[in-house]
Enzyme design. Structure first.
Site, PDB file in Angstrom:
ATOM      1  CB  CYS A 163      40.069  40.895  36.339  1.00  0.00           C
ATOM      2  SG  CYS A 163      39.815  42.738  36.377  1.00  0.00           S
ATOM      3  CG  HIS A 303      45.623  39.034  35.586  1.00  0.00           C
ATOM      4  ND1 HIS A 303      44.264  38.932  35.150  1.00  0.00           N
ATOM      5  CD2 HIS A 303      45.616  40.235  36.550  1.00  0.00           C
ATOM      6  CE1 HIS A 303      43.891  40.120  35.598  1.00  0.00           C
ATOM      7  NE2 HIS A 303      44.594  40.945  36.278  1.00  0.00           N
ATOM      8  CD  GLU A 314      49.949  36.440  35.825  1.00  0.00           C
ATOM      9  OE1 GLU A 314      49.444  35.800  35.200  1.00  0.00           O
ATOM     10  OE2 GLU A 314      50.016  37.684  35.405  1.00  0.00           O
ATOM     11  CE  LYS A 335      43.882  40.998  31.414  1.00  0.00           C
ATOM     12  NZ  LYS A 335      44.501  39.652  31.660  1.00  0.00           N
ATOM     13  CG  HIS A 340      42.170  44.076  32.251  1.00  0.00           C
ATOM     14  ND1 HIS A 340      41.327  43.165  32.168  1.00  0.00           N
ATOM     15  CD2 HIS A 340      42.574  44.212  33.547  1.00  0.00           C
ATOM     16  CE1 HIS A 340      41.399  42.517  33.274  1.00  0.00           C
ATOM     17  NE2 HIS A 340      42.097  43.110  34.253  1.00  0.00           N
ATOM     18  CG  PHE A 401      40.319  45.482  41.522  1.00  0.00           C
ATOM     19  CD1 PHE A 401      41.718  45.389  41.408  1.00  0.00           C
ATOM     20  CD2 PHE A 401      39.672  46.799  41.093  1.00  0.00           C
ATOM     21  CE1 PHE A 401      42.304  46.301  40.608  1.00  0.00           C
ATOM     22  CE2 PHE A 401      40.283  47.689  40.496  1.00  0.00           C
ATOM     23  CZ  PHE A 401      41.745  47.572  40.275  1.00  0.00           C
TER      24      PHE A 401
END
Length: 413
Positions: A163, A303, A314, A335, A340, A401
């Site tokens: 991502c 994010h 976060e 998002k 996403h 990831f």
């Protein structure tokens, strides 16, 4: 070494909120959700039966009809956004020095639709593969084909960091220009993972929301009842250009990119560091790179995926990095509206950040219903409604990831 300034002179996107930058921005300002039941395939047996798909996208607006079958959707999306960005930039491709123009693209997966269709056909229908299988599927092909499309012979490669892919691509383009190794880049990212393989794969990890009865409210970052992210698809492209090069041709300038940071969580294959150490580090690196203080940042496009663990880590990282200034920041997760976009997320969120600075509007984090006691409610997540605010600096986070973290900082022009 004195770094050159790098500005943004063109934007383009196709994403779940619209097939142009203007449609995208209007959707963000108005808190529109791009989520709906999946329309392109039978998903009755899937745990998740909705997503943020592109709507009314016609690839023949950008490539000839006979050419469409030669490309994976993620490449077609890249063609669309990059063509928009080039057109928006006003570049004269006849006079441009194409030896100093490049393409650095991001993709987390690449041609997943092609891979899935070809392997399925091999097993069920025919014991052979299409000759276009490999070139349609590989993750670098979109960037390569965009460079061919415009004849750009400068640096050309693809960043693959889940991502964080598009943000890493933008940072690399920024670095090449400010070091004087190129005049401009098409940069950004594309992704097209809404298919059986994508949905089932992420479902098996319990990463996706299963709120099938109410898709439009399923992406709910920082809400107590969030249950996973919503899959999105599409592409975002930006023209990064050396400032003097842009000024010399009288270019329209949207904003400036002034810093970028990269770090690793070094913690877990898919889960974030629960204390946000890697995320805090990457924001600190970006601030240092930009030569500014935490207090200079006005807005963070987080994010914020709507996952149980990520949405706790976060905010902790933001508080660790910004201290008391964290409570003066405007924060939002777009998002909540777009879903996403995986490897393309950083590109469209970079565009959102640039437009937020330009217009003095913070897009909202929609679908907030219940505060999470594990998240500091004193932070301003711009819940449910956009707000006006004069801003100079915006910071955009993307985490992937593998523990890949990337942060980009933009400045109002």
């Amino acid at each position: 070494m004195e770094f050159k300034r790098v500005v943004i002179t063109g934007l383009g996107t196709v994403n779940p909120l619209g097939n142009s930058v203007q449609e995208f921005w209007e959707g963000l300002k108005n808190g529109v959700s791009g989520a709906a039941p999946v329309s392109r395939m039978d998903v009755d047996l899937h745990k998740t039966r909705f997503a943020c798909e592109l709507k009314n996208f016609d690839p023949t607006d950008y490539v000839e009809k006979k050419e469409v079958r030669k490309h994976d959707p993620y490449t077609l999306y890249a063609f669309a956004s990059s063509q928009q960005a080039i057109d928006d930039s006003g570049l004269d491709l006849e006079t441009l020095n194409k030896d100093r123009a490049g393409v650095i693209w991001g993709a987390g997966i690449g041609g997943l639709q092609t891979f899935y269709e070809e392997v399925r056909a091999y097993n069920l229908e025919r014991p052979k593969f299409n000759p276009f299988f490999i070139p349609k599927m590989i993750a670098n092909i979109a960037g390569g084909l965009v460079s061919i499309r415009f004849g750009f012979r400068g640096p050309n490669f693809t960043t693959v960091s889940a991502c964080a892919s598009a943000s890493h691509a933008m940072i690399e383009a920024f670095n090449y220009i400010r070091m004087g190794k190129a005049d401009l880049f098409i940069t950004g990212g594309s992704e097209a993972a809404i298919n059986d393989a994508g949905l089932c794969g992420f479902n098996s990890m319990r990463a996706l929301s299963t709120r099938n009865d109410d898709p439009t409210t399923a992406s709910r970052p920082f809400d107590k009842d969030r249950d996973g992210f919503v899959m999105g698809e599409g592409s975002g492209a930006l023209i990064f250009e050396e400032y003097e090069h842009a000024k010399a041709r009288g270019a329209k300038i949207y904003g400036e990119i002034v810093g970028g940071g990269m770090s690793a969580d070094a913690y877990h294959m898919t889960a974030p560091d629960p204390e946000g150490r890697g995320a805090s580090l990457v924001m600190n690196w970006a601030l240092e790179d930009a030569g500014i203080q935490p207090e200079n940042i006005d807005y963070i496009n987080v994010h914020g995926t709507s996952t149980p663990l990520g949405d706790i880590a976060e905010p902790k990282a933001i508080q660790k990095c910004f201290g008391d200034h964290a409570y003066k920041l405007s924060i939002s997760s777009t998002k909540s509206m777009t879903g996403h976009l995986l490897g393309a997320a950083g590109a469209i969120e970079g565009i959102a950040s640039i437009l937020a600075l330009r217009d003095g509007i913070v897009p909202p984090t929609i679908n907030h219903f219940t505060d999470d006691p594990e998240i500091d409610s004193r932070l301003d997540f711009t819940f449910n409604k956009a707000k006006e605010r004069e801003m100079t600096y915006a910071l955009s986070n993307t985490f992937g990831f593998g523990g890949h973290n990337a942060t980009v900082i933009f400045k109002k022009y």
